[in-house]
Each structure stands twice: as C-alpha cells, then as structure tokens.
Motif scaffolding. Structure first.
Motif, PDB file in Angstrom:
ATOM      1  N   UNK A 190     -17.903   2.160  -9.161  1.00 18.85           N
ATOM      2  CA  UNK A 190     -17.098   0.942  -9.011  1.00 18.85           C
ATOM      3  C   UNK A 190     -17.864  -0.173  -8.290  1.00 18.85           C
ATOM      4  N   UNK A 191     -17.490  -1.407  -8.571  1.00 20.02           N
ATOM      5  CA  UNK A 191     -18.083  -2.566  -7.903  1.00 20.02           C
ATOM      6  C   UNK A 191     -16.967  -3.516  -7.490  1.00 20.02           C
ATOM      7  N   UNK A 192     -17.303  -4.499  -6.680  1.00 22.07           N
ATOM      8  CA  UNK A 192     -16.317  -5.479  -6.247  1.00 22.07           C
ATOM      9  C   UNK A 192     -15.501  -4.997  -5.061  1.00 22.07           C
ATOM     10  N   UNK A 193     -14.444  -5.730  -4.755  1.00 19.36           N
ATOM     11  CA  UNK A 193     -13.625  -5.417  -3.580  1.00 19.36           C
ATOM     12  C   UNK A 193     -12.813  -4.141  -3.792  1.00 19.36           C
ATOM     13  N   UNK A 194     -12.681  -3.369  -2.732  1.00 19.37           N
ATOM     14  CA  UNK A 194     -11.938  -2.111  -2.799  1.00 19.37           C
ATOM     15  C   UNK A 194     -10.439  -2.384  -2.939  1.00 19.37           C
ATOM     16  N   UNK A 195      -9.968  -3.414  -2.251  1.00 18.94           N
ATOM     17  CA  UNK A 195      -8.546  -3.802  -2.334  1.00 18.94           C
ATOM     18  C   UNK A 195      -8.511  -5.220  -2.918  1.00 18.94           C
ATOM     19  N   UNK A 196      -8.534  -5.339  -4.253  1.00 19.76           N
ATOM     20  CA  UNK A 196      -8.704  -6.657  -4.894  1.00 19.76           C
ATOM     21  C   UNK A 196      -7.419  -7.466  -5.031  1.00 19.76           C
ATOM     22  N   UNK A 197      -6.741  -7.704  -3.891  1.00 17.32           N
ATOM     23  CA  UNK A 197      -5.534  -8.521  -3.915  1.00 17.32           C
ATOM     24  C   UNK A 197      -5.608  -9.531  -2.776  1.00 17.32           C
ATOM     25  N   UNK A 198      -4.788 -10.568  -2.843  1.00 15.66           N
ATOM     26  CA  UNK A 198      -4.764 -11.600  -1.813  1.00 15.66           C
ATOM     27  C   UNK A 198      -3.919 -11.203  -0.615  1.00 15.66           C
ATOM     28  N   UNK A 199      -3.884 -12.085   0.378  1.00 18.05           N
ATOM     29  CA  UNK A 199      -3.181 -11.792   1.628  1.00 18.05           C
ATOM     30  C   UNK A 199      -1.672 -11.617   1.430  1.00 18.05           C
ATOM     31  N   UNK A 200      -1.078 -12.486   0.624  1.00 18.19           N
ATOM     32  CA  UNK A 200       0.381 -12.402   0.445  1.00 18.19           C
ATOM     33  C   UNK A 200       0.814 -11.138  -0.292  1.00 18.19           C
ATOM     34  N   UNK A 201       0.170 -10.799  -1.452  1.00 16.71           N
ATOM     35  CA  UNK A 201       0.527  -9.527  -2.109  1.00 16.71           C
ATOM     36  C   UNK A 201       0.264  -8.320  -1.215  1.00 16.71           C
ATOM     37  N   UNK A 202      -0.813  -8.397  -0.415  1.00 15.16           N
ATOM     38  CA  UNK A 202      -1.118  -7.289   0.494  1.00 15.16           C
ATOM     39  C   UNK A 202      -0.019  -7.140   1.534  1.00 15.16           C
ATOM     40  N   UNK A 203       0.446  -8.271   2.083  1.00 11.38           N
ATOM     41  CA  UNK A 203       1.504  -8.225   3.103  1.00 11.38           C
ATOM     42  C   UNK A 203       2.776  -7.598   2.543  1.00 11.38           C
ATOM     43  N   UNK A 204       3.120  -7.976   1.304  1.00 10.34           N
ATOM     44  CA  UNK A 204       4.327  -7.407   0.683  1.00 10.34           C
ATOM     45  C   UNK A 204       4.162  -5.906   0.440  1.00 10.34           C
ATOM     46  N   UNK A 205       2.967  -5.510  -0.041  1.00 12.60           N
ATOM     47  CA  UNK A 205       2.710  -4.093  -0.312  1.00 12.60           C
ATOM     48  C   UNK A 205       2.716  -3.283   0.985  1.00 12.60           C
ATOM     49  N   UNK A 206       2.185  -3.869   2.058  1.00 10.42           N
ATOM     50  CA  UNK A 206       2.146  -3.169   3.343  1.00 10.42           C
ATOM     51  C   UNK A 206       3.561  -2.915   3.858  1.00 10.42           C
ATOM     52  N   UNK A 207       4.407  -3.948   3.835  1.00  9.99           N
ATOM     53  CA  UNK A 207       5.783  -3.774   4.319  1.00  9.99           C
ATOM     54  C   UNK A 207       6.537  -2.731   3.501  1.00  9.99           C
ATOM     55  N   UNK A 208       6.321  -2.779   2.177  1.00 10.40           N
ATOM     56  CA  UNK A 208       6.994  -1.820   1.298  1.00 10.40           C
ATOM     57  C   UNK A 208       6.547  -0.397   1.645  1.00 10.40           C
ATOM     58  N   UNK A 209       5.245  -0.216   1.888  1.00  5.01           N
ATOM     59  CA  UNK A 209       4.721   1.113   2.201  1.00  5.01           C
ATOM     60  C   UNK A 209       5.237   1.604   3.550  1.00  5.01           C
ATOM     61  N   UNK A 210       5.273   0.714   4.540  1.00  9.69           N
ATOM     62  CA  UNK A 210       5.784   1.089   5.861  1.00  9.69           C
ATOM     63  C   UNK A 210       7.229   1.571   5.742  1.00  9.69           C
ATOM     64  N   UNK A 211       8.012   0.863   4.946  1.00  3.40           N
ATOM     65  CA  UNK A 211       9.414   1.247   4.743  1.00  3.40           C
ATOM     66  C   UNK A 211       9.499   2.606   4.045  1.00  3.40           C
ATOM     67  N   UNK A 212       8.662   2.823   3.030  1.00  2.61           N
ATOM     68  CA  UNK A 212       8.647   4.098   2.304  1.00  2.61           C
ATOM     69  C   UNK A 212       8.239   5.262   3.205  1.00  2.61           C
ATOM     70  N   UNK A 213       7.437   4.943   4.234  1.00  7.32           N
ATOM     71  CA  UNK A 213       6.984   5.985   5.162  1.00  7.32           C
ATOM     72  C   UNK A 213       8.025   6.268   6.243  1.00  7.32           C
ATOM     73  N   UNK A 214       9.162   5.584   6.161  1.00  4.72           N
ATOM     74  CA  UNK A 214      10.228   5.816   7.127  1.00  4.72           C
ATOM     75  C   UNK A 214       9.999   5.109   8.453  1.00  4.72           C
TER      76      UNK A 214
END
Length: 269
Positions: A190-214
């Motif tokens: 693989x090449x390029x960024x490991x997490x190829x998303x911007x700050x806003x999509x990352x923030x939304x994904x992080x909150x969703x994951x935190x919620x899923x983790x209880x």
C-alpha cells in the motif's frame, strides 16, 4: 497605508519561508487575520486601536469560545504584529497590552485498561486508526498525516511527522508489529495515507466508534487516547524524559501533566 487584506499574502510568505511553520499553523494564523478583518472591516493596520482589539476579544468571549482558543488567537495576533514591526507597517505592539485569560487548570481525562481494550477491540472499518492512536499516543493531525511509507516494519519503527515540523521515530511494540504486518500484507504494497479521510469525517467516525464501544463521546476525544498513553507509561515507572520524547513534547513541563494522583507517593500521603 497597508490594510489587513493587503497584508495577508506577504504575511503568509513570511510564515512559510522565514518562520517555516507547519501548514496547519499557517492556515490558523491567516484565519485569525480574516476574522479580525470580518470584525473591523478592511481597515488600515495603523488605524487599528487597542479598543478595537479588546472589542474583538470580547466578541469571541460572547460567542462562547473557550479560554484556550482565545489565548491562541491573542498569541496569533502577537505574531502578526511582530511581522508588521519587521515590515515597518506599525511598531506599536498592541496585542501585548491585551489581557490574556488564564489557562483553565483541568485534569486530563484518561481511559482505564478495560475502557482502552473496549476502544481498540470494538469492530470498525477504521480499526487501524484506533489502534495507532492507542499504541503510539499520536495527535490527531499526526495520525491523519501518517503514510504507509512511514511504516518501517523491517526496522520496527514508524516515522511520525510531528507538530512544528518535528519528526520523531517511535518503536513499534511487538504486539502491534504482527498486526501491522498483516495489514500491509492484506493490501499488497500500500501507498499514501493510512487514514485517507479529512478532519470532519474522522471526527464523526471517532464519535460513532466511541459510542459503539460503550463509552461517552462527550468525555472521550482523540487526545484522551494520548493522555491514556502517557498516563499508563507513568504508572509503569517509565522515565518522564523518555515519555516526553515518545509524545513529541518540546517542553518537559507539558509531559508533567501525566503525573497525576495515581502516583504511589501521593496515594500513600
């Protein structure tokens, strides 16, 4: 007569080529000048008064901005006025006369071992991002800038492009090494960024994951993982100077925030 709008481009060049600041910092500094322009209009810099700047600060406070944000913007204005002095635009360092609000003394939030396990082990399409945050104590910006080429698995290290253009090498823990090798093998060079998303999509994904983790997304941020990394190293007796280097802190005073109430000497007292 130089207006705020006139100053933006040469100021940007100064930040880029003389100060050599990180792109993210330059963007923030220029945005601060644009906010000042939006508040005052495109006025001549020499016509700006201390009362104007104080009104701008009060407006930020009324808008509900945090103390840390206001402190940073005052610092940004100081940098701008230093440049104005160098350019002979104005020699009056008005921002130095502003009252800088005290930084709130808040204890950092960190996760327990069980909470950390739930965070890293809860299934997600961005599992690699959550593991990198947890195992390396990365800043969000460092994680989003990390590329597959920065993974030197044969040397068991990763190269982190740190804050203020300060790169650092971090050793890869053995438990994480197997996981990363499997990830690389599954992607076929693989090449390029490991997490190829911007700050806003990352923030939304992080909150969703935190919620899923209880966990509570209002209490857990990417920086919470960084605090957890530093706190757990302190609990295991790792020297503070080593933790400073692992976290990429410029000043060891920043690292000392991780020495909290769990220290055996404080508990005993």
């Amino acid at each position: 007569m130089v207006t705020l709008n006139d100053a933006k481009k040469p100021y940007q060049l100064y930040l880029q080529h003389e100060r050599k600041l990180a792109n993210q910092t330059i963007t923030a500094y220029l945005a601060d000048i644009e906010r000042l322009q939006a508040f005052l209009g495109n006025v001549a810099i020499e016509d700006i008064t201390l009362a104007d700047l104080r009104a701008h600060i009060r407006d930020m406070s009324k808008a509900g901005l945090s103390t840390n944000t206001i402190r940073r913007r005052i610092h940004s204005l100081n940098t701008f006025y230093k440049w104005c002095d160098l350019e002979g635009i104005t020699s009056e360092a008005l921002p130095r006369k502003l009252h800088v609000p005290k930084r709130p003394e808040l204890q950092p939030r960190w996760l327990t071992a069980d909470e950390l396990r739930r965070f890293t082990d809860t299934p997600s399409r961005l599992t690699i991002a959550w593991k990198l945050l947890a195992w390396f104590g990365l800043r969000r910006s460092e994680l989003l800038a990390l590329t597959w080429e920065d993974m030197r698995l044969e040397d068991e290290v990763i190269i982190v492009r740190g804050k203020g253009n300060r790169d650092r090498l971090l050793p890869i823990p053995h438990a994480m090494l197997d996981y990363l090798q499997n990830e690389v093998s599954a992607r076929e060079n693989p090449t390029g960024r490991i997490v190829p998303i911007g700050k806003s999509p990352f923030a939304r994904a992080f909150k969703r994951h935190v919620r899923n983790a209880g966990l509570d997304p209002d209490q857990v941020s990417p920086h919470t993982l960084r605090h957890t990394f530093g706190s757990m190293l302190i609990q295991r007796g790792v020297d503070v100077s080593i933790i400073k280097d692992l976290l990429g802190h410029k000043d060891i005073k920043t690292t000392l925030v991780y020495i909290h109430i769990r220290r055996p000497s404080l508990v005993a007292a």
